[in-house]
Motif scaffolding. Sequence first.
Motif, short mmCIF file in Angstrom:
data_model
loop_
_atom_site.label_atom_id
_atom_site.label_comp_id
_atom_site.label_asym_id
_atom_site.label_seq_id
_atom_site.Cartn_x
_atom_site.Cartn_y
_atom_site.Cartn_z
N GLU A 36 22.57 1.12 -8.79
CA GLU A 36 21.50 1.58 -7.41
C GLU A 36 20.51 0.61 -7.08
OE1 GLU A 36 23.44 3.53 -6.50
OE2 GLU A 36 24.08 5.26 -8.09
N SER A 37 20.06 0.10 -7.92
CA SER A 37 18.92 -0.98 -7.68
C SER A 37 18.72 -1.97 -8.70
CB SER A 37 17.47 -0.39 -7.33
OG SER A 37 16.56 -1.21 -7.05
N GLY A 38 18.30 -3.38 -8.56
CA GLY A 38 17.72 -4.11 -9.23
C GLY A 38 16.45 -4.29 -9.33
N SER A 39 15.51 -3.59 -8.77
CA SER A 39 14.17 -3.35 -8.58
C SER A 39 13.48 -2.34 -9.37
CB SER A 39 13.75 -3.49 -7.08
OG SER A 39 12.33 -2.84 -7.13
N LEU A 66 21.10 -1.92 -1.92
CA LEU A 66 20.11 -3.14 -1.58
C LEU A 66 18.74 -2.46 -0.63
CD1 LEU A 66 19.86 -6.12 -1.76
CD2 LEU A 66 21.01 -6.09 0.74
N PHE A 67 18.93 -1.33 0.14
CA PHE A 67 17.94 -0.83 0.82
C PHE A 67 17.68 0.45 0.38
CE2 PHE A 67 20.05 -4.03 3.66
CZ PHE A 67 19.18 -4.92 3.56
N PHE A 115 10.29 -7.08 1.49
CA PHE A 115 11.06 -8.03 1.17
C PHE A 115 11.31 -8.65 -0.16
CE2 PHE A 115 9.59 -8.49 5.76
CZ PHE A 115 10.75 -8.58 6.38
N GLU A 116 10.01 -8.26 -1.07
CA GLU A 116 10.05 -8.62 -2.35
C GLU A 116 11.42 -7.98 -3.04
OE1 GLU A 116 6.94 -8.74 -6.34
OE2 GLU A 116 6.45 -7.92 -4.14
N SER A 117 11.41 -6.54 -2.86
CA SER A 117 12.35 -5.95 -3.52
C SER A 117 13.81 -6.31 -3.12
CB SER A 117 12.25 -4.43 -3.35
OG SER A 117 12.75 -4.04 -2.25
N VAL A 118 13.83 -6.81 -1.97
CA VAL A 118 15.28 -7.19 -1.25
C VAL A 118 15.51 -8.18 -1.98
CG1 VAL A 118 16.56 -7.95 0.60
CG2 VAL A 118 15.17 -5.96 0.97
N ARG A 119 14.72 -9.32 -2.14
CA ARG A 119 15.02 -10.54 -3.13
C ARG A 119 15.21 -10.13 -4.55
NH1 ARG A 119 10.21 -12.14 -0.06
NH2 ARG A 119 10.73 -13.46 1.63
#
Length: 377
Positions: free
Chosen positions: A277-280, A316-317, A323-327
Motif C-alpha cells: 500500500e505505501s512506502g511512506s 502511490l496517492f 510531494f515528499e510522500s510521493v518521492r
Amino acid sequence: SATLQQHGYRVQVFDFEQNPKDILRAAKVSKPILIGFSLIFQFYVDRFGSLIRYLRRHGVTCHFTMGGHFPSLSYEHNFQLIPEIDSIVRFEGETTLLELVDSLSTGRSWCDLKGIAYKSGDSVVANPLRPLVPNLDDLPYPERNNIRPTMMLGRRAMPIIASRGCIRTCSFCSIHVFYRVAPGKVVRTRKPARVADEMRMLFDEQGITIFLFQDDDFPLYGPVWQRWANEFVDELYRHDLPGRVIWKINCRADAVDPVLMARMRDAGLYVVYMGLESGSEDGLATLHKQITVEQNLKAVQMLKSLDLHFEYGFMLFDPSSTFESVRANLDFLRKIVGDGTAPGSFCRMVPYDGTPIKDELVRTGRFRGDICNPDYE
C-alpha cells in the motif's frame, strides 16, 4: 447457489456482463422464484441497475434481491439507486437467501426474516442482522458448474477460499467493516483437510492445477494460524498434491515467515500477493496499516531470497499525499522492483462506501464524485 441446490432448488448462474437478451430469455423460459444479483464493487451499481430495469421492462416480475458488500453496508442508498429490487440480503447470505426462497415458494411472508432489508412505502426497513456462519465446514463446496476455469501458464486455474473475514482494520477497506457489522466471529477458517479435499476433487474432476486463494488474509499470522498453515501443508502431502498443483495466496507483509514460507513453497506455493500500500510512514498511518516501511521491505527481500514470486497492492496517492510522500513512494518502488523481479505498479486510494476513511473525507468536506466514481481532494 450450492446451498440452494443442497435443499432441492434448481439454480442457474449467469455472468451479469452476458448479453442481457440471453439473461432475459433464460428468465422467460425458467420462470424463476427469485433472481439474485451479486454486487461486490460499487462501481458496477449503474450497470446492475441497467440490467435490472431491462428485465423489468420486458416483463420479468419475480422477486429481485441483491447482496454483496455495497448493498449490505449502504442498503438505503442501494434502494435509491435501484428502486426496482424487492429486497437486499445483507452480509453472508447462504441461510438468509435459502429462507427467502423457501418463503417465496410457499407463499409465506418474507418481511420478518433476519438479514433482510426491504422498502415499505417511502421508507426502508432493515431487519435484525443474521449472525455470520460460525462453521464454514457446514457449507457445501461452491457450485462451479457454471464457472469456466481460467487458463494461466498453460494450466487450468480456479479460485478457492480457506477462510472468511479479516482481523485487520485498514481505513480504506470495506471488507473488515463487512465482517464486523453483523454479529459473530469475524474470522473463521475451514478445516485444512476440507480445503485439501476440495483441491483434490477439483484436480481429479476438472484437471485444476492452479489454485488462487481469495482469502482476504490467508491464515498465517500468529501461532494459531501458523499451526493451521502447517496442518494445511501436511494435508496437501496426504492428498498427494505437491508436485501436481501450485497455488497463490494473499497475505500481509508482517505474516511472511521464512521457515513457513519455505515449507509452503515446497508444497506448491508459487506467488504471494501482499497489500504493501505505501512506502511512506505517513501513508501507512493514514491507511491504518499498522505496519512499517521496514517490515514491508523485509518481507519483499525474504520472498526474493526464497525464490517466491510476489505481487503487491500499492497506493502511490492517498488523502495524506504530499510531494515528499510521493518521492518516498517512488523510492520504495525502486527498492522492491528496480531489479526487475516484478512490474512497478500503483494506483490511488479509492474511498469505498462503508470505510472509515471515506467517512472522514465526507466529514472534512474533501469527498468528491459519486458511487461509481468516488474521489477526494
